[in-house]
Design a protein around this motif. Sequence first.
Motif, mmCIF file in Angstrom:
data_model
loop_
_atom_site.group_PDB
_atom_site.id
_atom_site.type_symbol
_atom_site.label_atom_id
_atom_site.label_comp_id
_atom_site.label_asym_id
_atom_site.label_seq_id
_atom_site.Cartn_x
_atom_site.Cartn_y
_atom_site.Cartn_z
ATOM 1 N N VAL A 140 37.302 40.722 55.639
ATOM 2 C CA VAL A 140 36.560 40.948 54.402
ATOM 3 C C VAL A 140 37.396 40.429 53.235
ATOM 4 N N ALA A 141 36.736 40.222 52.099
ATOM 5 C CA ALA A 141 37.390 39.536 50.990
ATOM 6 C C ALA A 141 38.468 40.368 50.310
ATOM 7 N N ALA A 142 38.199 41.645 50.098
ATOM 8 C CA ALA A 142 39.107 42.466 49.293
ATOM 9 C C ALA A 142 40.259 43.002 50.140
ATOM 10 N N PRO A 143 41.423 43.170 49.532
ATOM 11 C CA PRO A 143 42.520 43.838 50.254
ATOM 12 C C PRO A 143 42.142 45.269 50.566
ATOM 13 N N SER A 144 42.826 45.849 51.520
ATOM 14 C CA SER A 144 42.524 47.206 51.964
ATOM 15 C C SER A 144 42.502 48.194 50.801
ATOM 16 N N ALA A 145 41.404 48.935 50.698
ATOM 17 C CA ALA A 145 41.310 49.973 49.662
ATOM 18 C C ALA A 145 42.383 51.032 49.867
ATOM 19 N N HIS A 146 42.752 51.285 51.125
ATOM 20 C CA HIS A 146 43.773 52.289 51.427
ATOM 21 C C HIS A 146 45.148 51.812 50.978
ATOM 22 N N LEU A 147 45.390 50.500 51.090
ATOM 23 C CA LEU A 147 46.644 49.939 50.597
ATOM 24 C C LEU A 147 46.679 49.992 49.074
ATOM 25 N N ARG A 148 45.597 49.612 48.440
ATOM 26 C CA ARG A 148 45.554 49.620 46.981
ATOM 27 C C ARG A 148 45.712 51.033 46.427
ATOM 28 N N ALA A 149 45.206 52.018 47.166
ATOM 29 C CA ALA A 149 45.279 53.400 46.700
ATOM 30 C C ALA A 149 46.703 53.931 46.668
ATOM 31 N N LEU A 150 47.626 53.276 47.365
ATOM 32 C CA LEU A 150 49.021 53.724 47.367
ATOM 33 C C LEU A 150 49.707 53.465 46.033
ATOM 34 N N ASP A 151 49.158 52.557 45.237
ATOM 35 C CA ASP A 151 49.731 52.251 43.924
ATOM 36 C C ASP A 151 51.218 51.922 44.052
ATOM 37 N N LEU A 152 51.518 50.940 44.884
ATOM 38 C CA LEU A 152 52.903 50.544 45.125
ATOM 39 C C LEU A 152 53.527 49.960 43.856
ATOM 40 N N PRO A 153 54.821 50.135 43.687
ATOM 41 C CA PRO A 153 55.480 49.549 42.508
ATOM 42 C C PRO A 153 55.593 48.037 42.637
ATOM 43 N N ALA A 154 55.902 47.386 41.541
ATOM 44 C CA ALA A 154 56.115 45.943 41.556
ATOM 45 C C ALA A 154 57.225 45.581 42.533
ATOM 46 N N GLY A 155 57.037 44.456 43.217
ATOM 47 C CA GLY A 155 58.002 44.069 44.236
ATOM 48 C C GLY A 155 59.315 43.565 43.697
ATOM 49 N N ARG B 217 44.528 38.897 53.612
ATOM 50 C CA ARG B 217 44.099 39.581 52.376
ATOM 51 C C ARG B 217 45.166 40.555 51.867
ATOM 52 N N ASP B 218 45.753 41.357 52.734
ATOM 53 C CA ASP B 218 46.763 42.321 52.296
ATOM 54 C C ASP B 218 48.087 41.634 51.960
ATOM 55 N N SER B 219 48.381 40.557 52.649
ATOM 56 C CA SER B 219 49.606 39.797 52.372
ATOM 57 C C SER B 219 49.565 39.213 50.965
ATOM 58 N N GLU B 220 48.413 38.664 50.599
ATOM 59 C CA GLU B 220 48.266 38.086 49.263
ATOM 60 C C GLU B 220 48.331 39.166 48.187
ATOM 61 N N TYR B 221 47.814 40.346 48.489
ATOM 62 C CA TYR B 221 47.876 41.458 47.542
ATOM 63 C C TYR B 221 49.331 41.836 47.266
ATOM 64 N N LEU B 222 50.140 41.939 48.310
ATOM 65 C CA LEU B 222 51.551 42.292 48.126
ATOM 66 C C LEU B 222 52.310 41.189 47.397
ATOM 67 N N ALA B 223 51.960 39.938 47.689
ATOM 68 C CA ALA B 223 52.607 38.834 46.984
ATOM 69 C C ALA B 223 52.278 38.890 45.492
ATOM 70 N N ALA B 224 51.045 39.266 45.171
ATOM 71 C CA ALA B 224 50.641 39.380 43.769
ATOM 72 C C ALA B 224 51.393 40.499 43.056
ATOM 73 N N LEU B 225 51.866 41.490 43.826
ATOM 74 C CA LEU B 225 52.665 42.569 43.244
ATOM 75 C C LEU B 225 54.121 42.157 43.031
ATOM 76 N N GLY B 226 54.469 40.974 43.519
ATOM 77 C CA GLY B 226 55.819 40.482 43.299
ATOM 78 C C GLY B 226 56.741 40.573 44.497
ATOM 79 N N TYR B 227 56.193 40.881 45.676
ATOM 80 C CA TYR B 227 57.024 40.921 46.883
ATOM 81 C C TYR B 227 57.170 39.516 47.469
#
Length: 215
Positions: free
Chosen positions: A41-56, A70-80
Amino acid sequence: MTAADVRRLAAASLAVGDPTGWFEHLYAQARDGRAEVPWDVAAPSAHLRALDLPAGDGRRALVVGCGPGRDSEYLAALGYAVTAFDISATAIDLARARHPSSPVDYVVADLLDPPTQWRHGFDLVLESNNVQALPAAVRARAIAVAGTFVAPGGLLVVLAAATTRVDSDGSGPPWPLTRAEVDGFATGGLRPISITQVDVAGTTLPTRWQALFTR
């Protein structure tokens, strides 16, 4: 392709002693237009987003069983600085094709036999819905390996379907994780930070594990 079709592919792999080969069969059939990957699916995991992880802030992250990314790109966007792997070469080809300018390092690798240089190498490790797709014969091994990637002071995030019982007919994948199996991630120096269940209404497997561990 329905969930029943996915289970038939998995059953065929299991019948020949290959508990993970069905992932490549599924992605290859999807590439050829003969199947759909249910979790693509297009969006990253809602459960991952709900964790509100800090910037990488450049810290290293590893995504287990990344699929199309999808989740890999989300974490990369957070700076990891993300390394993402999947046992399916077709899945990795798909992730690279969908994200041609991505900073994520997409690689083919096997959770049950990972590169030795990954041991204790990552500040964040994401295990989302992969162990639940493995049969009991290899699940304990996969659980133990997942934690080996976590560096001292690092974080292991486990997201999975939950159950408090053993499925009566053993049908799967997925095979939802028991509390004992989630507790099993706390090995090799890992300790739990939090282990909770969240309910997601309107889904096939509404009860989910959200577990965090650190070394």
